[in-house]
Design an enzyme around this catalytic site. Structure first.
Site, mmCIF file in Angstrom:
data_model
loop_
_atom_site.group_PDB
_atom_site.id
_atom_site.type_symbol
_atom_site.label_atom_id
_atom_site.label_comp_id
_atom_site.label_asym_id
_atom_site.label_seq_id
_atom_site.Cartn_x
_atom_site.Cartn_y
_atom_site.Cartn_z
ATOM 1 N N VAL A 524 0.844 -1.220 -0.018
ATOM 2 C CA VAL A 524 -0.040 -0.101 0.022
ATOM 3 C C VAL A 524 0.816 1.392 0.003
ATOM 4 C CG1 VAL A 524 -1.787 1.172 1.352
ATOM 5 C CG2 VAL A 524 -1.744 -1.260 1.349
ATOM 6 N N GLY A 525 0.570 2.318 -0.919
ATOM 7 C CA GLY A 525 1.224 3.468 -0.977
ATOM 8 C C GLY A 525 0.629 4.562 -0.859
ATOM 9 N N PHE A 527 0.105 6.255 -3.348
ATOM 10 C CA PHE A 527 -0.775 6.249 -4.791
ATOM 11 C C PHE A 527 -1.955 5.290 -4.545
ATOM 12 C CE2 PHE A 527 -0.738 6.535 -9.319
ATOM 13 C CZ PHE A 527 -1.354 5.045 -9.607
ATOM 14 N N GLY A 528 -1.809 4.403 -3.668
ATOM 15 C CA GLY A 528 -3.074 3.325 -3.478
ATOM 16 C C GLY A 528 -2.415 1.993 -3.232
ATOM 17 N N ASP A 640 12.448 9.776 -4.559
ATOM 18 C CA ASP A 640 11.831 9.083 -3.428
ATOM 19 C C ASP A 640 12.560 7.573 -3.300
ATOM 20 O OD1 ASP A 640 10.183 8.751 -1.425
ATOM 21 O OD2 ASP A 640 8.389 7.923 -2.519
#
Ligand SMILES: *[C@@H]1O[C@H](CO)[C@@H](O)[C@H](O)[C@H]1NC(C)=O
Ligand SMILES: *[C@@H]1O[C@H](CO)[C@@H](O)[C@H](O)[C@H]1NC(C)=O
Ligand SMILES: *[C@@H]1O[C@H](CO)[C@@H](O)[C@H](O)[C@H]1NC(C)=O
Ligand SMILES: *[C@@H]1O[C@H](CO)[C@@H](O)[C@H](O)[C@H]1NC(C)=O
Ligand SMILES: *[C@@H]1O[C@H](CO)[C@@H](O)[C@H](O)[C@H]1NC(C)=O
Ligand SMILES: *[C@@H]1O[C@H](CO)[C@@H](O)[C@H](O)[C@H]1NC(C)=O
Ligand SMILES: *[C@@H]1O[C@H](CO)[C@@H](O)[C@H](O)[C@H]1NC(C)=O
Ligand SMILES: *[C@@H]1O[C@H](CO)[C@@H](O)[C@H](O)[C@H]1NC(C)=O
Ligand SMILES: *[C@@H]1O[C@H](CO)[C@@H](O)[C@H](O)[C@H]1NC(C)=O
Ligand SMILES: *[C@@H]1O[C@H](CO)[C@@H](O)[C@H](O)[C@H]1NC(C)=O
Ligand SMILES: *[C@@H]1O[C@H](CO)[C@@H](O)[C@H](O)[C@H]1NC(C)=O
Length: 857
Positions: A524-525, A527-528, A640
């Site tokens: 899970v990030g 972004f989604g 990142d």
């Protein structure tokens, strides 16, 4: 079954023959070096002096400056300089053709200015180049270095002589070369059909040839050591595509095996060439309205042989895919049907056509056949080679390309766009919002400049230039398209990105993830969620689904797709396709079986990695980042870098992932991009945080944190610890300075680290964490140092010698290096060196970073 055995047999047979042969008379010379060396692809180079027929008239030299786009220090950073005619002589077996490859890096060598070098090279009776200027050629091709490959006819004397001769038409002229390869080759040339004439053939047998282009169509760069025994490099074809319709690429499914027919040796082209292809696309109506076209710049008034490599990977029957082939608007082949030629799916076939080119362009075009009505209106191509034949006088040399007016104009425009204004460079700190706005306009300007450039490249009217790169390395090729960065400016996916990767339907994705079942979630990030899934009836993939409520998602989705659809590198995760449907934004990647680096360090219940494995993973990730920073014409900053964005495949190969925050970075004299700070806490560059100015050194900082994380197996930020231990970066720097780094080393590996290796590793990590960006090394230096650390670990005794030579001591290296460049008056100073090549490499790279640093990068 029968064919299988035969295939295996011939494979073994030919590789055996090749082994024997190559040992016999391959010569790979690192010119001007005393000790040879190993290049970035792992090939070994030997010193050149013993092949010179005379020791007079030439001197070894070292390049003053290392261009970041050089693929490797060997052979480019050393050169042999010829003040008058000089000859290399090789004894070779007389019956064979030989490849002769010449490598030129037009840098200044001590006091010598590269623009003074005009020279000719003659080998085996053929003039390879004449009045050749490496800097003019390099400028016109927008490349830092030049590789020329020739196939020389067999010699009947048992010797091959290669003669360098400075031009007598230019005062003060000299000749130089950085690398020479002489490699025996099987005769791969056959009579080729002459286009425009019926039943006329051009036989290359008595001619020497120059390789103009060698492309793995629809695939990626294949380095020389992955070729099928002829040590050729194969390049990506996308920079040469002409027009808006690029077709689509595809590759053989994992269970498909390429079977060479019995009369075709595997050295014709490697399996990798045949297992990827470019076709026109799924829209058969559209296909009938366009030609899939490539455009190549060549020298006028020569005969060319164009070899097409085909291998049908999807269809099985005759008359399913039939197309016409055009060369310079003339029909070379009507009704080409790959299955009809090869007999079966996954069986390669190649076809040669000859054409005389009087102008400077060679057009290659494919169009679905209209005379026959095939099942699919489509065309394919797997590989393409273009060779130039010598003229009747035995000459292969063309004039120096003229850097086109358009190129010069574009370059000067670019400079104007990027030259920082006085006020900007002095103002330094710009507030967050203003900074963000400025960044936007810079990026937009960049997009526009790039867009113009691309447009112009493709403008057929512009004719004259040799603007398209001839023989770029994979690194630069990828970059040419990478830069568009359009996502930042427009909300639509560029049609090119859309064409470059596969489109999936939402139904396929839902089916593959069991309708986004929670049991499939692997991450899970911001972004989604990321799901594990299956597509195409068995291919494992990772599926990243954007959180529909996240507005940022849209932007990052597009950035990632733009970046990744065009970047291809062994150490970057590859994007397979995407799905944009019903407000869903989904990216489909190669599945990385071993997950993230972090879960192998801690929080994963995995068995601990050995120190050597950890070093190898760091080296892989450093390579990926180095490629982002320097492989492209415009630096790409990842923004990142962290252990969860370094993924591992089933062979423990590290791949950098998650390009959602990436930005094209500063270029030329501009030192930074101003932007709103983004990234992950614990990894954030303090300088970037303070000043909102982004440079590639921010990634170096984050990578430094990763290095300490790998060493200590604890998280970058652990708020549950006492204050002075919360941040790993602070803690590690503290321990390192106090000499108590041992205290934080992961107990699993503590006893197994060679002390010198540890020191090298920790020093490198410490430098990465320097407070000021300018004090941090370039990613390339980090890579070199980590590779050296690995050497110290696996072969402590061998590496000792090097270390004692001084390479291990950075401060010594620097003074040595400065003296080297300060004392440029005598050519031999930089040329001969008493330390081994490895330490030379390290020296140069340290010197190099210093050089860059002093310019404020
Ligand atoms: C070269 O070959 C090796 C071994 O087969 C493979 O692991 C590697 O990925 C190949 N490299 C490229 C760029 O294809
Ligand atoms: C081939 O046709 C294109 C237009 O389709 C034209 O621009 C080009 O100049 C032609 N090439 C030659 C060599 O005639
Ligand atoms: C494709 O190229 C050929 C040769 O240049 C030309 O005759 C034909 O018109 C082109 N077709 C299309 C659809 O552009
Ligand atoms: C290339 O040169 C050789 C002699 O060096 C000559 O016999 C041959 O015809 C030339 N090739 C062509 C295509 O003119
Ligand atoms: C050599 O090349 C330079 C640069 O391309 C050109 O200006 C010059 O005229 C050439 N000289 C000869 C003798 O061809
Ligand atoms: C769904 O997946 C199954 C097997 O996983 C496959 O047989 C079926 O064809 C797929 N359906 C669609 C619509 O892709
Ligand atoms: C960079 O700046 C220097 C002076 O500051 C100037 O001489 C040089 O031409 C510039 N280079 C580029 C590529 O803009
Ligand atoms: C490195 O060289 C400097 C200057 O020659 C010396 O002071 C220092 O002790 C050396 N460091 C190591 C680790 O050898
Ligand atoms: C060159 O080396 C000498 C001693 O080796 C040193 O004193 C001097 O400062 C160096 N010069 C430069 C320019 O670094
Ligand atoms: C350059 O080299 C010469 C001879 O090797 C030496 O005498 C001189 O001191 C050197 N100059 C510098 C600046 O190091
Ligand atoms: C330059 O090198 C030559 C031989 O390599 C030497 O004889 C000569 O003295 C050197 N010149 C200087 C100024 O050091």
């Amino acid at each position: 079954m029968n064919t299988n055995t035969h295939f295996l047999f011939s494979l073994i047979f030919f590789s055996f023959i090749y082994k024997a042969k190559s040992d016999l008379d391959s010569f790979i010379l690192n010119c001007g070096s005393k000790s040879g060396g190993t290049d970035g692809d792992g090939r070994k180079w030997e010193p050149d002096s013993k092949y010179l027929t005379s020791s007079e008239n030439s001197i070894p030299a070292k390049a003053d400056y290392q261009d970041p786009s050089l693929p490797s220090i060997v052979p480019y950073m050393s050169a042999r300089i010829f003040s008058s005619e000089s000859t290399y002589k090789f004894s070779i077996s007389s019956k064979k053709r030989h490849w002769v490859r010449l490598h030129f890096y037009p840098s200044s060598y001590s006091t010598l200015n590269p623009t003074d070098a005009y020279f000719s090279v003659v080998a085996g009776g053929a003039t390879l180049v004449s009045n050749f200027s490496a800097p003019i050629t390099a400028q016109a091709l927008t490349q830092a270095y030049i590789v020329r490959e020739f196939s020389i006819t067999p010699s009947n004397t048992g010797n091959l002589k290669i003669t360098f001769k400075p031009s007598d038409k230019h005062k003060g002229s000299y000749a130089f070369v950085n690398g020479v390869e002489v490699i025996p080759m099987s005769d791969v040339f056959e009579p080729a059909t002459l286009v425009g004439f019926s039943n006329q053939f051009v036989d290359a047998e008595s001619s020497s040839l120059q390789t103009m282009y060698r492309l793995n169509v629809g695939g990626q760069y294949i380095p020389a050591n992955n070729d099928s025994s002829l040590s050729r490099s194969w390049y990506d074809d996308s920079p040469y595509l002409y027009g808006a319709a690029f077709g689509v690429t595809s590759e053989a499914e994992k269970n498909v095996r390429i079977l060479y027919p019995s009369d075709m040796p595997d050295y014709i082209a490697p399996v990798d060439v045949y297992s990827t292809l470019r076709s026109m696309g799924p829209d058969l109506k559209l296909n009938q309205n366009y030609n899939l076209t490539w455009l190549f710049q060549v020298d006028g008034n020569f005969m060319y042989i164009v070899r097409f490599h085909f291998c049908e990977l999807h269809l099985t029957k005759i008359n399913q895919r039939v197309f016409d082939i055009y060369l310079n608007n003339q029909t070379a082949q009507r009704n080409a049907d790959v299955i009809a030629w090869s007999g079966s799916k996954a069986v390669p076939v190649y076809k040669d056509y000859a054409i005389y080119v009087s102008d400077k362009q060679l057009w290659v075009a494919l169009h679905p056949s209209t005379s026959i009505k095939p099942e699919f209106y489509d065309a394919i191509l797997n590989g393409l080679e273009i060779f130039k034949l010598n003229d009747t006088a035995g000459n292969l040399a063309g004039p120096n390309p003229v850097p086109s007016a358009m190129l010069l104009k574009a370059e000067s425009e670019k400079m104007r766009t990027f030259a920082p204004s006085k006020s900007e460079s002095h103002a330094g700190v710009i507030g967050g919002a203003a900074g963000g706005a400025a960044a936007f306009s810079i990026v937009v300007a960049l997009c526009i400049a790039v867009y113009h450039r691309k447009k112009k490249v493709l403008d057929p009217e512009s004719g004259s230039s040799s603007w398209l790169p001839l023989f770029t390395s994979s690194h630069t090729t990828a970059s040419k398209s990478t830069i568009s960065g359009k996502s930042t400016a427009s909300s639509q996916l560029s049609s090119m990105a859309a064409n470059l990767c596969r489109h999936f339907s939402l139904a396929e994705i839902k089916n593959g993830t069991r309708n986004f079942d929670e049991s499939q979630v692997i991450g899970v990030g911001g972004f989604g969620k990321v799901y594990k899934g299956v597509v195409d009836g068995g291919t494992k993939v990772a599926i990243k689904r954007s959180n529909p409520s996240s507005e940022q998602g849209v932007h990052e989705f597009q950035t990632e797709i733009e970046m990744l659809s065009k970047l291809r590198h062994r150490h970057l995760v590859s994007l397979i396709g995407y799905c944009e449907e019903n407000e869903e934004m989904i990216l489909v990647y190669d599945y990385m079986a071993f997950g993230t680096l972090r879960e192998h360090l801690y929080k994963g219940n995995r068995s601990p990695l050995s120190w050597k494995q950890r070093l190898e993973i760091c080296i892989g990730a450093a390579r990926g980042l180095h490629y982002l920073h320097t492989g492209a014409k415009y630096t790409i900053i990842h923004r990142d870098v962290k252990t969860t964005n370094i993924l591992l495949d089933e062979n423990w190969v590290a791949k950098v992932s998650d390009f959602g925050l990436s930005k094209t970075g500063p270029n030329l004299n501009q030192t930074h991009v101003s932007t709103v700070v983004k990234g992950s806490f614990g990894y954030l560059d303090p300088e970037y945080f303070r000043r909102q100015q982004l440079t590639e050194k921010s990634d170096v900082y984050s990578f430094g944190v990763v290095l300490f994380e790998v060493l200590s197996a604890r998280s970058a930020l652990n708020p549950s610890l006492p204050k002075e231990q919360v941040s790993l970066a602070d803690l590690a720097l503290n321990c390192q300075r106090k000499g108590i780094l041992e205290d934080i080393i992961d107990p699993h590996i503590k006893g197994n680290i060679n002390q010198k290796c540890l020191k090298k590793f920790a020093d490198t990590a410490e430098k990465c964490l320097s407070d000021q960006g300018v004090e941090r090394p370039m990613m390339g230096d980090v890579l070199w140092n980590l590779e050296f650390a690995l050497q110290l670990q696996v072969n402590p005794d061998g590496a000792n010698l090097v270390a004692e030579g001084g390479a291990n001591n950075v401060s010594e290296d620097l003074s040595h290096g400065n003296n080297m460049s300060a004392n440029g008056t005598n050519l031999s100073i930089g040329g001969e060196s008493s330390v081994s090549e490895e330490s030379n490499s390290l020296n140069t790279s340290v010197v190099f970073s210093q050089f860059i640093d002093s310019n404020g990068r």
